[in-house]
Scaffold this motif. Structure first.
Motif, mmCIF file in Angstrom:
data_model
loop_
_atom_site.group_PDB
_atom_site.id
_atom_site.type_symbol
_atom_site.label_atom_id
_atom_site.label_comp_id
_atom_site.label_asym_id
_atom_site.label_seq_id
_atom_site.Cartn_x
_atom_site.Cartn_y
_atom_site.Cartn_z
ATOM 1 N N VAL A 51 1.003 -1.025 0.020
ATOM 2 C CA VAL A 51 -0.388 -0.300 -0.249
ATOM 3 C C VAL A 51 1.345 1.296 0.157
ATOM 4 N N ARG A 52 1.854 1.633 0.612
ATOM 5 C CA ARG A 52 2.394 1.994 0.759
ATOM 6 C C ARG A 52 4.059 2.406 -0.388
ATOM 7 N N SER A 53 4.101 1.432 -0.452
ATOM 8 C CA SER A 53 4.801 1.631 -2.278
ATOM 9 C C SER A 53 3.958 2.382 -3.686
ATOM 10 N N LEU A 54 2.514 2.103 -3.443
ATOM 11 C CA LEU A 54 1.831 2.116 -4.417
ATOM 12 C C LEU A 54 1.709 3.865 -4.582
ATOM 13 N N LEU A 55 1.587 3.634 -3.022
ATOM 14 C CA LEU A 55 0.781 5.797 -2.499
ATOM 15 C C LEU A 55 2.215 6.543 -3.245
ATOM 16 N N THR A 56 3.412 5.729 -3.281
ATOM 17 C CA THR A 56 4.504 6.624 -3.550
ATOM 18 C C THR A 56 4.332 7.004 -5.187
ATOM 19 N N SER A 57 4.394 5.470 -5.426
ATOM 20 C CA SER A 57 4.162 5.530 -6.924
ATOM 21 C C SER A 57 3.572 6.431 -7.224
ATOM 22 N N LEU A 58 2.393 6.459 -6.421
ATOM 23 C CA LEU A 58 1.500 7.419 -7.726
ATOM 24 C C LEU A 58 1.450 8.495 -7.254
ATOM 25 N N GLN A 59 2.275 9.263 -5.740
ATOM 26 C CA GLN A 59 3.227 10.931 -5.760
ATOM 27 C C GLN A 59 3.469 11.150 -6.755
ATOM 28 N N ASP A 64 1.526 14.433 -13.365
ATOM 29 C CA ASP A 64 -0.216 13.488 -14.522
ATOM 30 C C ASP A 64 -1.590 12.958 -14.292
ATOM 31 N N LEU A 65 -1.911 13.229 -13.061
ATOM 32 C CA LEU A 65 -2.756 13.144 -11.825
ATOM 33 C C LEU A 65 -3.704 14.546 -11.880
ATOM 34 N N VAL A 66 -2.528 15.719 -11.733
ATOM 35 C CA VAL A 66 -3.373 17.177 -11.692
ATOM 36 C C VAL A 66 -3.835 17.584 -13.218
ATOM 37 N N ALA A 67 -3.165 16.873 -14.279
ATOM 38 C CA ALA A 67 -3.200 16.904 -15.499
ATOM 39 C C ALA A 67 -4.153 16.655 -16.143
ATOM 40 N N LEU A 68 -4.977 15.402 -15.761
ATOM 41 C CA LEU A 68 -6.107 15.085 -15.825
ATOM 42 C C LEU A 68 -7.841 15.238 -15.255
ATOM 43 N N LEU A 69 -7.122 16.646 -14.455
ATOM 44 C CA LEU A 69 -8.923 16.667 -13.786
ATOM 45 C C LEU A 69 -9.009 18.241 -14.421
ATOM 46 N N PRO A 70 -10.079 18.644 -13.720
ATOM 47 C CA PRO A 70 -10.521 19.855 -14.443
ATOM 48 C C PRO A 70 -9.348 20.740 -14.064
ATOM 49 N N LYS A 71 -8.922 22.363 -14.573
ATOM 50 C CA LYS A 71 -8.054 22.691 -14.242
ATOM 51 C C LYS A 71 -8.035 23.590 -12.689
ATOM 52 N N ASP A 72 -8.810 24.115 -12.791
ATOM 53 C CA ASP A 72 -9.976 24.632 -11.167
ATOM 54 C C ASP A 72 -9.805 24.133 -9.747
ATOM 55 N N VAL A 73 -10.250 22.960 -10.473
ATOM 56 C CA VAL A 73 -10.121 22.399 -8.476
ATOM 57 C C VAL A 73 -9.216 20.913 -9.153
ATOM 58 N N ALA A 74 -8.078 20.563 -9.878
ATOM 59 C CA ALA A 74 -7.215 19.788 -10.185
ATOM 60 C C ALA A 74 -6.372 19.794 -9.170
ATOM 61 N N GLN A 75 -5.141 21.133 -8.650
ATOM 62 C CA GLN A 75 -4.840 21.261 -7.350
ATOM 63 C C GLN A 75 -4.887 19.998 -5.822
ATOM 64 N N GLU A 76 -5.670 21.227 -5.426
ATOM 65 C CA GLU A 76 -6.296 21.127 -4.419
ATOM 66 C C GLU A 76 -7.190 19.680 -4.418
ATOM 67 N N ALA A 77 -7.671 19.188 -5.168
ATOM 68 C CA ALA A 77 -8.313 18.062 -5.042
ATOM 69 C C ALA A 77 -7.344 16.666 -4.838
ATOM 70 N N VAL A 78 -6.073 16.791 -6.223
ATOM 71 C CA VAL A 78 -5.103 16.016 -6.090
ATOM 72 C C VAL A 78 -3.852 15.584 -4.237
ATOM 73 N N ASP A 79 -3.996 17.305 -4.152
ATOM 74 C CA ASP A 79 -3.710 16.941 -2.298
ATOM 75 C C ASP A 79 -4.401 17.293 -1.209
ATOM 76 N N ARG A 80 -5.602 17.383 -1.324
ATOM 77 C CA ARG A 80 -6.957 16.408 -0.705
ATOM 78 C C ARG A 80 -6.306 14.957 -0.456
ATOM 79 N N PHE A 81 -6.642 14.605 -1.366
ATOM 80 C CA PHE A 81 -6.570 12.846 -1.757
ATOM 81 C C PHE A 81 -5.059 12.144 -1.829
ATOM 82 N N PHE A 82 -3.764 13.195 -1.251
ATOM 83 C CA PHE A 82 -2.701 12.430 -1.057
ATOM 84 C C PHE A 82 -2.320 12.701 1.064
ATOM 85 N N GLN A 83 -3.078 13.957 1.386
ATOM 86 C CA GLN A 83 -3.107 14.035 2.457
ATOM 87 C C GLN A 83 -3.955 12.451 3.527
#
Length: 108
Positions: A51-59, A64-83
């Motif tokens: 699980v830790r390794s998968l999370l590290t790989s995603l981080q 790339d994850l930010v680029a897939l999401l709508p620009k107005d919410v991408a960074q905040e959504a990805v930050d919330r997800f990883f937290q």
């Protein structure tokens, strides 16, 4: 329940048709109760560290994850997800290893 492709039947070692609920059935893992195998300590460690390794790989793919999401919410959504997932991974590790230690300690 959702029907699964017939190819899943062979993998699950059952006859087709297979329903999605079959994926929710967990078979007992005998080494979790086997003192000679430290109650599955190795398997538990591999599980939580995976699980830790998968999370590290995603981080590592954060941009790339930010680029897939709508620009107005991408960074905040990805930050919330990883937290949130950091907390979950840490709690999972503590829970699994604590219970593994308890199981090893309580072996008759």
């Amino acid at each position: 329940s959702l029907p699964l492709p017939d190819a899943c039947a062979g993998y699950l070692q059952v006859q087709a048709p297979v329903m999605g609920s079959a994926l929710l059935q967990v078979t007992p893992f005998s080494s979790l109760t086997s003192p000679s195998q430290l109650c599955g300590l190795a398997e538990r460690c591999v599980g939580v560290e995976s699980v830790r390794s998968l999370l590290t790989s995603l981080q590592e793919r954060r941009d790339d994850l930010v680029a897939l999401l709508p620009k107005d919410v991408a960074q905040e959504a990805v930050d919330r997800f990883f937290q949130a997932e950091e907390v979950v991974a840490s709690q999972l590790r503590s829970f699994v290893l604590m219970n593994a230690a308890r199981d090893v300690w309580e072996v008759p």
